[in-house]
Design an enzyme around this catalytic site. Structure first.
Site, PDB file in Angstrom:
ATOM      1  N   ASP A   2     -20.915   4.591  26.713  1.00  0.00           N
ATOM      2  CA  ASP A   2     -21.156   5.968  27.133  1.00  0.00           C
ATOM      3  C   ASP A   2     -22.057   6.006  28.362  1.00  0.00           C
ATOM      4  OD1 ASP A   2     -23.304   5.035  25.509  1.00  0.00           O
ATOM      5  OD2 ASP A   2     -23.983   7.087  25.157  1.00  0.00           O
TER       6      ASP A   2
ATOM      7  N   GLU B 155     -25.347   5.324  23.020  1.00  0.00           N
ATOM      8  CA  GLU B 155     -26.684   4.835  23.374  1.00  0.00           C
ATOM      9  C   GLU B 155     -27.454   5.874  24.160  1.00  0.00           C
ATOM     10  OE1 GLU B 155     -29.932   2.952  25.615  1.00  0.00           O
ATOM     11  OE2 GLU B 155     -28.181   4.011  26.416  1.00  0.00           O
ATOM     12  N   GLU B 156     -26.747   6.689  24.950  1.00  0.00           N
ATOM     13  CA  GLU B 156     -27.418   7.645  25.815  1.00  0.00           C
ATOM     14  C   GLU B 156     -27.920   8.880  25.073  1.00  0.00           C
ATOM     15  OE1 GLU B 156     -28.433   6.877  28.521  1.00  0.00           O
ATOM     16  OE2 GLU B 156     -27.065   5.537  29.577  1.00  0.00           O
TER      17      GLU B 156
ATOM     18  N   HIS C 270     -23.311  -0.647  25.990  1.00  0.00           N
ATOM     19  CA  HIS C 270     -22.809   0.672  25.569  1.00  0.00           C
ATOM     20  C   HIS C 270     -21.767   1.191  26.552  1.00  0.00           C
ATOM     21  CE1 HIS C 270     -25.313   2.996  28.488  1.00  0.00           C
ATOM     22  NE2 HIS C 270     -26.260   2.106  28.223  1.00  0.00           N
TER      23      HIS C 270
END
Length: 450
Positions: free
Chosen positions: A96, A156-157, A94
């Site tokens: 982010d 993803e976060e 990811h």
């Protein structure tokens, strides 16, 4: 000529596997502020995604940028393998990162500064290091046996609604033929003392994740004046439910991953492991010391109250009160957990999902795991590779819906005493530069041999 690996130390640190320095690549990625504030609020991944797509294109790999919303960008590419009969592998990371308050940091969090042998910055270990390793492997002329699908995703976060989950729902065709996946949270060195005084280098590889269920509890009762008796007080009902939930001792449940971790780690450390009862498992985990801390969160389910809300005036008994509970559930244990949890709620209290992602479990004894272990041992001959269940979650929860066996394998060599588990989401996040180069060699070896 590169120096040969010696027993007890990682492999050679000067073996070129890419004309591009993976440290420089990772620093470039860190300098893109891709902060994900949660709740759909983000600085956006678009500039980082464009960098990744352009880099891949410059090295002969055609890539697509896909956006679930303006600025929320993911990159997907496919590298053909030399044997088209083999099923494909997804390599996903990811772009982010979580927020970073510069006032708390020793260096600006988006500077990508190299200092004292470490690369500093938000995302250095979560997980722009892995993204940089993948790009550097491509630049090094990566020649896989099987098709590789590369995915550098957004969001993803938070919940993955603008990233992995969106891609799986809207563009499953991009992952056609993929039967397995690798990503974050595994394959790093973890130094633990053995019973005979040796220091053993464990490399936990993620083969499972606990599921995540964020619950909202709502207690309902009879509103009234705070000065009068009320046996239908919603606040008291809610507090009672939370007390029962927090006091409940969930039983030990050994998944295949956790059982294998305990048995193999105990053997490597010379520590006796007894799995005959819950009490015996707890004692065995304690005897494993520092290694036990890796498995402690995953021998049981957990239900942790985290948020409360009730009332609007001190002398008014409200008709409703709410709380949120962070629930983490082991593979194969969801039905049991929710049956017990419902019994703990009590009269007048109901539950609903705020978020729900089921557990993930991949085979421990598989050619995939064996190939990861072989790649690690080739670079560190004394590596002890063990399966590992993650207490939290990753985008594996999205890709497992497509039938993939998802593994946590983002290799790194870490110096003894390095607080790796405090780095992700922590202040002064950093990664050792030589450990990053070690990880690139392991990753490239795996991708070309699996």
């Amino acid at each position: 000529m590169a120096e040969a690996a010696t027993p007890g130390s990682p492999g050679p640190l000067d073996s070129p596997v890419s004309p591009v320095d993976v440290v420089d690549l990772c620093a470039d990625l860190i300098r893109f502020d891709t902060t994900n504030h949660g709740g759909g609020k983000s600085e956006g991944e678009r500039p980082a995604a464009e960098y990744v797509a352009e880099f891949l294109g410059a090295h002969g790999v055609s890539a697509r940028i896909l956006e679930a919303a303006p600025g929320r960008s993911s990159v997907v590419a496919r590298i053909p393998g030399t044997d088209p009969a083999l099923p494909a592998l997804l390599v996903q990371g990811h772009l982010d990162v979580v927020p970073a308050d510069a006032a708390d940091w020793s260096v600006p969090p988006f500077s990508g500064e190299v200092r004292d042998g470490f690369l500093w910055g938000r995302g250095a270990v979560d997980m722009k290091d892995f993204c940089a390793m993948v790009l550097a492997a491509v630049a090094g002329g990566l020649r896989p046996r099987r098709d590789l699908v590369l995915a550098f995703v957004a969001d993803e976060e938070d919940r993955g609604d603008y990233g992995a989950h969106w891609l799986v729902e809207r563009h499953p065709e991009l992952f056609e033929g993929c039967v397995a996946s690798i990503s974050e949270s595994g394959g790093y060195s973890y130094h633990v003392p053995a019973a005979d005084g040796r220091t053993v280098r464990l490399y936990p590889v993620g083969t499972a994740e606990r599921g995540t269920a964020h619950l909202r509890l709502t207690a309902r009762g009879r509103a009234g004046h705070g000065s009068r008796p009320n046996d239908e007080n919603a606040v008291i009902r809610l507090v009672g439910a939370l007390h029962r939930i927090s006091a409940h001792r969930w039983p030990v449940r050994l998944t295949p991953t956790v059982r294998a971790f305990l048995e193999r780690t105990g053997a490597a450390l010379g520590v006796p492991v007894d799995l005959s009862s819950g009490e015996a498992v707890d004692a065995s985990v304690a005897r494993l010391g520092a290694a036990g801390s890796l498995v402690l969160p995953t021998v049981r389910n957990s239900t942790t109250p985290t948020m409360l809300e009730a009332g609007y005036k001190v002398n008014v008994i409200p008709s409703t009160a709410t709380a949120e509970v962070d629930v983490r559930v082991l593979p194969g244990a969801e039905d049991e957990l929710f049956e017990v949890l419902d019994a703990l709620l009590g009269e007048g209290v109901t539950r609903e999902f705020v978020a729900h992602q089921s557990p993930v479990q991949a085979p421990v004894d598989s050619p995939w795991f064996d190939a990861m272990a072989a790649a690690l041992v080739a670079e560190d001959p004394v590596a002890v590779v063990v399966p590992y269940c993650m207490g939290g979650g990753t985008d594996a929860k999205a890709f497992t819906k497509l039938g993939m066996a998802c593994y946590g394998f983002a290799p790194l060599a870490l110096p003894e005493g390095f607080p790796y588990r405090a780095m992700a989401h922590g202040v002064d996040e950093r990664v050792p530069v030589e450990g990053l180069r070690f990880g690139l060699r392991v990753l490239k070896r795996f991708l070309e041999s699996c």
